[in-house]
Structures are given as structure tokens and as C-alpha cells.
Design an enzyme around this catalytic site. Structure first.
Site, mmCIF file in Angstrom:
data_model
loop_
_atom_site.group_PDB
_atom_site.id
_atom_site.type_symbol
_atom_site.label_atom_id
_atom_site.label_comp_id
_atom_site.label_asym_id
_atom_site.label_seq_id
_atom_site.Cartn_x
_atom_site.Cartn_y
_atom_site.Cartn_z
ATOM 1 N N GLY A 63 -39.109 20.891 -73.939
ATOM 2 C CA GLY A 63 -38.340 20.431 -75.086
ATOM 3 C C GLY A 63 -37.099 19.691 -74.619
ATOM 4 O O GLY A 63 -36.705 19.801 -73.448
ATOM 5 N N GLN A 68 -28.391 17.000 -75.588
ATOM 6 C CA GLN A 68 -28.449 17.199 -74.121
ATOM 7 C C GLN A 68 -28.343 15.887 -73.349
ATOM 8 O O GLN A 68 -28.056 15.906 -72.156
ATOM 9 C CB GLN A 68 -29.755 17.909 -73.734
ATOM 10 C CG GLN A 68 -29.848 19.340 -74.229
ATOM 11 C CD GLN A 68 -31.178 19.967 -73.895
ATOM 12 O OE1 GLN A 68 -32.152 19.794 -74.610
ATOM 13 N NE2 GLN A 68 -31.241 20.686 -72.797
ATOM 14 N N CYS A 108 -33.377 26.427 -69.747
ATOM 15 C CA CYS A 108 -32.749 25.290 -70.427
ATOM 16 C C CYS A 108 -32.488 24.203 -69.390
ATOM 17 O O CYS A 108 -31.948 24.492 -68.313
ATOM 18 C CB CYS A 108 -31.440 25.735 -71.079
ATOM 19 S SG CYS A 108 -30.602 24.404 -71.957
ATOM 20 N N LEU A 109 -32.848 22.973 -69.735
ATOM 21 C CA LEU A 109 -32.634 21.869 -68.783
ATOM 22 C C LEU A 109 -31.141 21.625 -68.556
ATOM 23 O O LEU A 109 -30.762 21.033 -67.554
ATOM 24 C CB LEU A 109 -33.328 20.599 -69.289
ATOM 25 C CG LEU A 109 -34.858 20.706 -69.412
ATOM 26 C CD1 LEU A 109 -35.435 19.427 -70.012
ATOM 27 C CD2 LEU A 109 -35.499 21.001 -68.064
ATOM 28 N N HIS A 150 -34.657 26.974 -80.141
ATOM 29 C CA HIS A 150 -33.796 26.619 -79.001
ATOM 30 C C HIS A 150 -33.286 25.178 -79.171
ATOM 31 O O HIS A 150 -32.096 24.908 -78.961
ATOM 32 C CB HIS A 150 -34.620 26.779 -77.718
ATOM 33 C CG HIS A 150 -33.927 26.423 -76.451
ATOM 34 N ND1 HIS A 150 -33.642 27.351 -75.457
ATOM 35 C CD2 HIS A 150 -33.473 25.235 -75.960
ATOM 36 C CE1 HIS A 150 -33.048 26.746 -74.448
ATOM 37 N NE2 HIS A 150 -32.941 25.449 -74.716
ATOM 38 N N GLU A 151 -34.185 24.252 -79.560
ATOM 39 C CA GLU A 151 -33.796 22.834 -79.673
ATOM 40 C C GLU A 151 -32.870 22.595 -80.865
ATOM 41 O O GLU A 151 -31.909 21.819 -80.767
ATOM 42 C CB GLU A 151 -35.046 21.943 -79.771
ATOM 43 C CG GLU A 151 -36.001 22.024 -78.590
ATOM 44 C CD GLU A 151 -35.338 21.886 -77.230
ATOM 45 O OE1 GLU A 151 -34.309 21.207 -77.123
ATOM 46 O OE2 GLU A 151 -35.846 22.490 -76.267
ATOM 47 N N HIS A 154 -29.432 23.467 -80.033
ATOM 48 C CA HIS A 154 -28.733 22.403 -79.290
ATOM 49 C C HIS A 154 -28.075 21.416 -80.257
ATOM 50 O O HIS A 154 -26.943 20.973 -80.028
ATOM 51 C CB HIS A 154 -29.716 21.624 -78.404
ATOM 52 C CG HIS A 154 -29.944 22.226 -77.048
ATOM 53 N ND1 HIS A 154 -28.917 22.485 -76.164
ATOM 54 C CD2 HIS A 154 -31.093 22.581 -76.400
ATOM 55 C CE1 HIS A 154 -29.426 22.994 -75.036
ATOM 56 N NE2 HIS A 154 -30.734 23.069 -75.159
HETATM 57 O O1 K1U Z 1 -34.036 22.429 -74.370
HETATM 58 C C1 K1U Z 1 -34.251 22.555 -73.184
HETATM 59 O O2 K1U Z 1 -33.343 22.702 -72.395
HETATM 60 C C2 K1U Z 1 -35.672 22.568 -72.673
HETATM 61 C C3 K1U Z 1 -36.180 23.958 -72.361
HETATM 62 C C4 K1U Z 1 -36.926 24.475 -73.575
HETATM 63 C C5 K1U Z 1 -37.264 25.931 -73.635
HETATM 64 C C6 K1U Z 1 -37.859 26.597 -72.592
HETATM 65 C C7 K1U Z 1 -38.190 27.943 -72.702
HETATM 66 C C8 K1U Z 1 -37.948 28.614 -73.859
HETATM 67 C C9 K1U Z 1 -37.323 27.953 -74.884
HETATM 68 C C10 K1U Z 1 -37.003 26.612 -74.787
HETATM 69 C C11 K1U Z 1 -37.096 23.845 -71.140
HETATM 70 O O3 K1U Z 1 -38.060 23.162 -71.167
HETATM 71 S S1 K1U Z 1 -36.667 24.738 -69.714
HETATM 72 C C12 K1U Z 1 -38.002 24.387 -68.585
HETATM 73 C C13 K1U Z 1 -39.257 25.108 -68.927
HETATM 74 O O4 K1U Z 1 -39.244 26.031 -69.712
HETATM 75 C C14 K1U Z 1 -40.545 24.699 -68.317
HETATM 76 C C15 K1U Z 1 -40.609 23.744 -67.345
HETATM 77 C C16 K1U Z 1 -41.826 23.373 -66.795
HETATM 78 C C17 K1U Z 1 -42.984 23.957 -67.218
HETATM 79 C C18 K1U Z 1 -42.939 24.927 -68.184
HETATM 80 C C19 K1U Z 1 -41.729 25.296 -68.737
HETATM 81 ZN ZN ZN Z 2 -31.943 23.885 -73.726
#
Ligand code: K1U
Ligand code: ZN
Length: 196
Positions: A63, A68, A108-109, A150-151, A154
Site C-alpha cells: 500500500g 507518504q 510501514c514504508l 492503515h492507508e 496516513h
Molecule cells: O502504507 C505503507 O506504509 C505500506 C505498508 C502497508 C501495510 C503493511 C502491513 C500491514 C498494513 C499495511 C507496507 O506495504 S509495509 C511492507 C509490507 O508489508 C510488505 C512488503 C513486501 C511484501 C509483502 C508485504
Molecule cells: Zn504506512
């Protein structure tokens, strides 16, 4: 390859026209901005969605919210599919109903390398505009429901670390500030602004 800086939104576009936007890191205060509703779904918004999808897939993540990448638009992209072939673009998303409770480990990225368990609703009903500007209603559960919440957080300036204790949040902030000082010494980690 060409680079441009427009309204502080940083974009790197390669020869295949793929754009990678710079992701802000916690504790950057711009992550606390409240995004503004999109008035018209036009070519500019569709380009923003495409650039956000490129950035999310490259990260990689499941996401990404406009906040972000330092855009003030109420726009998010999500793809929780295994094959990474089911992009979901949500413009002006509004939660209509939340149901049940679920605990899931989140990342979270904007908070790289940190994964913590957060409690959220496990069923979500929401309304949003799609990339054609059409109103859609979505019912989601499991990972998609968690990712949607989560999004949308943000877009309201909220991060998953806000659900943790003050002690954990402080530890995470110090860890990230230290990492940012090490990788980018000329940047003031508290504001993420370049020190000239
Ligand atoms: O919003 C963001 O920062 C993105 C975030 C979203 C998220 C992840 C987990 C639970 C709720 C919301 C991410 O994508 S973090 C990276 C991640 O979860 C992932 C990366 C590669 C493969 C699978 C998952
Ligand atoms: Zn996030």
C-alpha cells in the site's frame, strides 16, 4: 533518465517512464499533514496514481498513501495480491462501517524495518472514487481491511506507531533518526530538511 522537483514532490522517471517518488520517513513532520479531498479526477490524478503504484511495487509494499510521498491529495493505492496484479486505486476513501477486531503485524514504508502488532477492525465497508472518477463501495476483510485502515490513517496524518506505547514510539524514532544520520549526514533527521 530525468529528475524534477515540483512542489517538493520528488520524482525520478526512468527511460521506461516508470516514476519513483521519494517516500518520507518517520519522524518527518510532513507525515502529520491532513490530506485534502480531490475535486476532479483528471489526467494529473491518474498520473499520480500510476507513479504511486510504481513506487509501491518497487519499494516493495502492499500500500501507499499520497501523504507518504508529500502530496496533499486524498489518494491511496493498494495491492495485497500474491501476483501483484490487482491494483486498487482509492480516491477520497470514506469508511462507512467497521466491524470486529483483529490483531495483525504491520509494517510501514515510512517506518522501515519496524514491524509491530496493531489491533484494528477486521471488516471494513468503504466508499471511494475509482481512477475513472466513478463512486464504488467496497467490503473488505483480513489483510485488505487492515491495509485500507492503515492507508486512510496516513491521509489523516496518523501512523501505525501511534498505536504503540510512548516508550516503543520513542525507541523507534531514535533508531530511525540514527539510521537517517548515518545514511544521509547532511539531512536534519527531525525535519528531513536538507541542512545547507
Ligand atoms: O502504507 C505503507 O506504509 C505500506 C505498508 C502497508 C501495510 C503493511 C502491513 C500491514 C498494513 C499495511 C507496507 O506495504 S509495509 C511492507 C509490507 O508489508 C510488505 C512488503 C513486501 C511484501 C509483502 C508485504
Ligand atoms: Zn504506512
Amino acid at each position: 533518465m530525468w529528475y524534477s522537483i515540483l512542489d517538493t514532490l520528488i520524482l525520478i522517471r526512468d527511460d521506461n517512464h516508470m516514476a519513483l517518488l521519494e517516500i518520507l520517513y518517520f519522524p518527518d513532520p510532513r507525515l502529520r499533514n491532513i490530506a485534502k479531498p480531490v475535486q476532479t479526477v483528471d489526467a494529473g490524478i491518474r498520473q499520480l496514481l500510476d507513479d504511486m503504484l510504481d513506487t509501491m511495487y518497487a519499494a516493495p509494499g502492499i500500500g501507499l498513501a499520497a501523504t507518504q510521498i508529500n502530496s496533499d491529495k486524498r489518494v491511496v493505492v493498494i495491492d495485497v495480491s500474491e501476483e501483484k496484479d490487482q491494483p486498487l486505486c482509492l480516491i477520497n476513501p470514506e469508511i462507512l462501517e467497521l466491524e470486529g477486531v483483529e490483531e495483525m503485524e504491520e509494517g510501514c514504508l515510512s517506518v522501515p524495518g519496524v514491524f509491530e502488532t496493531v489491533q484494528r477492525a477486521d471488516q471494513v465497508r468503504l466508499r471511494a472514487l475509482d481512477r475513472d472518477g466513478k463512486s464504488v463501495e467496497i467490503q473488505a476483510g483480513g489483510l485488505l481491511a487492515v491495509c485500507i485502515q492503515h492507508e486512510i490513517d496516513h491521509l489523516d496524518g496518523k501512523l501505525f506507531v501511534d498505536y504503540l506505547s510512548q516508550l516503543k514510539r520513542t525507541r523507534i524514532r531514535k533508531k530511525l533518526e540514527k539510521e537517517q544520520r548515518q545514511t544521509n549526514p547532511e539531512v536534519d533527521a527531525k525535519s528531513s530538511q536538507r541542512v545547507i
